[in-house]
Each structure stands twice: as C-alpha cells, then as structure tokens.
Design a protein around this motif. Structure first.
Motif, PDB file in Angstrom:
ATOM      1  N   MET A  72       0.831  -1.187   0.000  1.00 38.15           N
ATOM      2  CA  MET A  72       0.000   0.000   0.000  1.00 38.15           C
ATOM      3  C   MET A  72       0.871   1.244   0.000  1.00 38.15           C
ATOM      4  O   MET A  72       1.856   1.304   0.722  1.00 38.15           O
ATOM      5  N   PRO A  73       0.504   2.243  -0.787  1.00 37.34           N
ATOM      6  CA  PRO A  73       1.320   3.465  -0.817  1.00 37.34           C
ATOM      7  C   PRO A  73       1.153   4.274   0.459  1.00 37.34           C
ATOM      8  O   PRO A  73       0.093   4.287   1.085  1.00 37.34           O
ATOM      9  N   ARG A  74       2.223   4.929   0.840  1.00 33.37           N
ATOM     10  CA  ARG A  74       2.207   5.816   1.991  1.00 33.37           C
ATOM     11  C   ARG A  74       1.821   7.230   1.554  1.00 33.37           C
ATOM     12  O   ARG A  74       1.062   7.910   2.234  1.00 33.37           O
ATOM     13  N   VAL A  75       2.332   7.645   0.383  1.00 30.42           N
ATOM     14  CA  VAL A  75       2.068   8.967  -0.167  1.00 30.42           C
ATOM     15  C   VAL A  75       1.859   8.818  -1.672  1.00 30.42           C
ATOM     16  O   VAL A  75       2.559   8.051  -2.324  1.00 30.42           O
ATOM     17  N   ILE A  76       0.886   9.539  -2.214  1.00 32.21           N
ATOM     18  CA  ILE A  76       0.657   9.584  -3.653  1.00 32.21           C
ATOM     19  C   ILE A  76       0.920  11.016  -4.101  1.00 32.21           C
ATOM     20  O   ILE A  76       0.314  11.955  -3.586  1.00 32.21           O
ATOM     21  N   THR A  77       1.832  11.168  -5.060  1.00 29.96           N
ATOM     22  CA  THR A  77       2.204  12.486  -5.550  1.00 29.96           C
ATOM     23  C   THR A  77       1.628  12.680  -6.944  1.00 29.96           C
ATOM     24  O   THR A  77       1.847  11.855  -7.828  1.00 29.96           O
ATOM     25  N   VAL A  78       0.873  13.738  -7.116  1.00 30.32           N
ATOM     26  CA  VAL A  78       0.240  14.046  -8.399  1.00 30.32           C
ATOM     27  C   VAL A  78       0.432  15.523  -8.697  1.00 30.32           C
ATOM     28  O   VAL A  78       0.883  16.289  -7.850  1.00 30.32           O
ATOM     29  N   ASP A  79       0.058  15.940  -9.909  1.00 32.66           N
ATOM     30  CA  ASP A  79       0.123  17.362 -10.221  1.00 32.66           C
ATOM     31  C   ASP A  79      -1.127  18.057  -9.690  1.00 32.66           C
ATOM     32  O   ASP A  79      -1.931  17.458  -8.990  1.00 32.66           O
ATOM     33  N   LYS A  80      -1.309  19.313 -10.032  1.00 34.39           N
ATOM     34  CA  LYS A  80      -2.390  20.122  -9.449  1.00 34.39           C
ATOM     35  C   LYS A  80      -3.731  20.015 -10.177  1.00 34.39           C
ATOM     36  O   LYS A  80      -4.560  20.905 -10.045  1.00 34.39           O
ATOM     37  N   HIS A  81      -3.948  18.961 -10.914  1.00 35.51           N
ATOM     38  CA  HIS A  81      -5.223  18.802 -11.617  1.00 35.51           C
ATOM     39  C   HIS A  81      -6.350  18.695 -10.592  1.00 35.51           C
ATOM     40  O   HIS A  81      -6.225  18.035  -9.555  1.00 35.51           O
ATOM     41  N   ALA A  82      -7.480  19.316 -10.877  1.00 35.77           N
ATOM     42  CA  ALA A  82      -8.581  19.395  -9.919  1.00 35.77           C
ATOM     43  C   ALA A  82      -9.264  18.057  -9.667  1.00 35.77           C
ATOM     44  O   ALA A  82      -9.906  17.872  -8.627  1.00 35.77           O
ATOM     45  N   ALA A  83      -9.134  17.099 -10.568  1.00 37.47           N
ATOM     46  CA  ALA A  83      -9.818  15.822 -10.403  1.00 37.47           C
ATOM     47  C   ALA A  83      -9.121  14.897  -9.403  1.00 37.47           C
ATOM     48  O   ALA A  83      -9.744  13.988  -8.860  1.00 37.47           O
ATOM     49  N   TYR A  84      -7.836  15.114  -9.139  1.00 38.66           N
ATOM     50  CA  TYR A  84      -7.096  14.200  -8.273  1.00 38.66           C
ATOM     51  C   TYR A  84      -7.584  14.158  -6.834  1.00 38.66           C
ATOM     52  O   TYR A  84      -7.744  13.074  -6.273  1.00 38.66           O
ATOM     53  N   PRO A  85      -7.849  15.293  -6.171  1.00 36.36           N
ATOM     54  CA  PRO A  85      -8.344  15.190  -4.793  1.00 36.36           C
ATOM     55  C   PRO A  85      -9.683  14.455  -4.684  1.00 36.36           C
ATOM     56  O   PRO A  85      -9.895  13.671  -3.753  1.00 36.36           O
ATOM     57  N   LEU A  86     -10.563  14.677  -5.648  1.00 31.06           N
ATOM     58  CA  LEU A  86     -11.854  13.982  -5.620  1.00 31.06           C
ATOM     59  C   LEU A  86     -11.679  12.481  -5.797  1.00 31.06           C
ATOM     60  O   LEU A  86     -12.299  11.675  -5.085  1.00 31.06           O
TER      61      LEU A  86
END
Length: 105
Positions: A1-15
């Motif tokens: 299981m991941p501890r941290v997921i790193t993504v860019d600032k796209h608005a769909a990622y938090p949802l």
C-alpha cells in the motif's frame, strides 16, 4: 500500500483520492501530495514510452496498449538494472520481471 501519492495540481485528483479512500482501496493514513510541476518529471520519465508508441502508430485496443506498454517498461527497467549489478545479471533481471508483472519469485 502506498504511503504517499504524488500528483500534479489537476482538480480531479483530490476527488478521486477521496473516493478511493472512502471505498477502502487506499488506507486513511495515505497522503495526497500535489506538486505544481510534477508533470515535467513524469513526462521525462516516460519519454522512452512515448517514442516507442509514436513509432508504432498507436494501438487498436486498450488491452493491447496496456500489455505492450508493460513490455516497453520492462525492457527499459532491464536496461537500467546495471545499478544492481552487471547488466547481464540474470537474477536481477528476473527480479525486475517478477516485480513488473506480479509473477511469483
């Protein structure tokens, strides 16, 4: 299981991240880290895949693309296995293949 997921600032990622945590796919302790310029590093890391896909004129179906890109990534990681030992180290190559495709060691 991941501890941290790193993504860019796209608005769909938090949802999407919250939905995955709500479903139980991701643990509640997992963190979402958004980085403005992450896309640049991701693009650089997958540059080799883009060159191969463009040369092959794309794919006909999603599953074909998925399997082919897995093969591209496997070959790229095998080329980078020299940090573990000799590029001809068969055990290190087997480990990379098992890790990529989820095969039993």
């Amino acid at each position: 299981m991941p501890r941290v997921i790193t993504v860019d600032k796209h608005a769909a990622y938090p949802l999407a991240f919250e939905a995955l945590q709500h479903d139980g796919t991701l643990p509640e302790t997992c963190l979402l880290r958004q980085c403005t310029y992450l896309n640049n590093t991701v693009e650089q890391d997958h540059r080799f895949v883009k060159h191969r896909v463009n040369a092959g004129l794309g794919f006909g179906a999603f599953h074909t693309a998925q399997r082919t890109i897995q093969g591209y990534e496997a070959m790229h990681r095998l080329a980078k296995v020299s940090w573990r030992g000799s590029p001809r180290d068969v055990l290190a190559q087997n480990h990379v293949i098992n890790q990529l495709f989820g095969l039993a060691a």
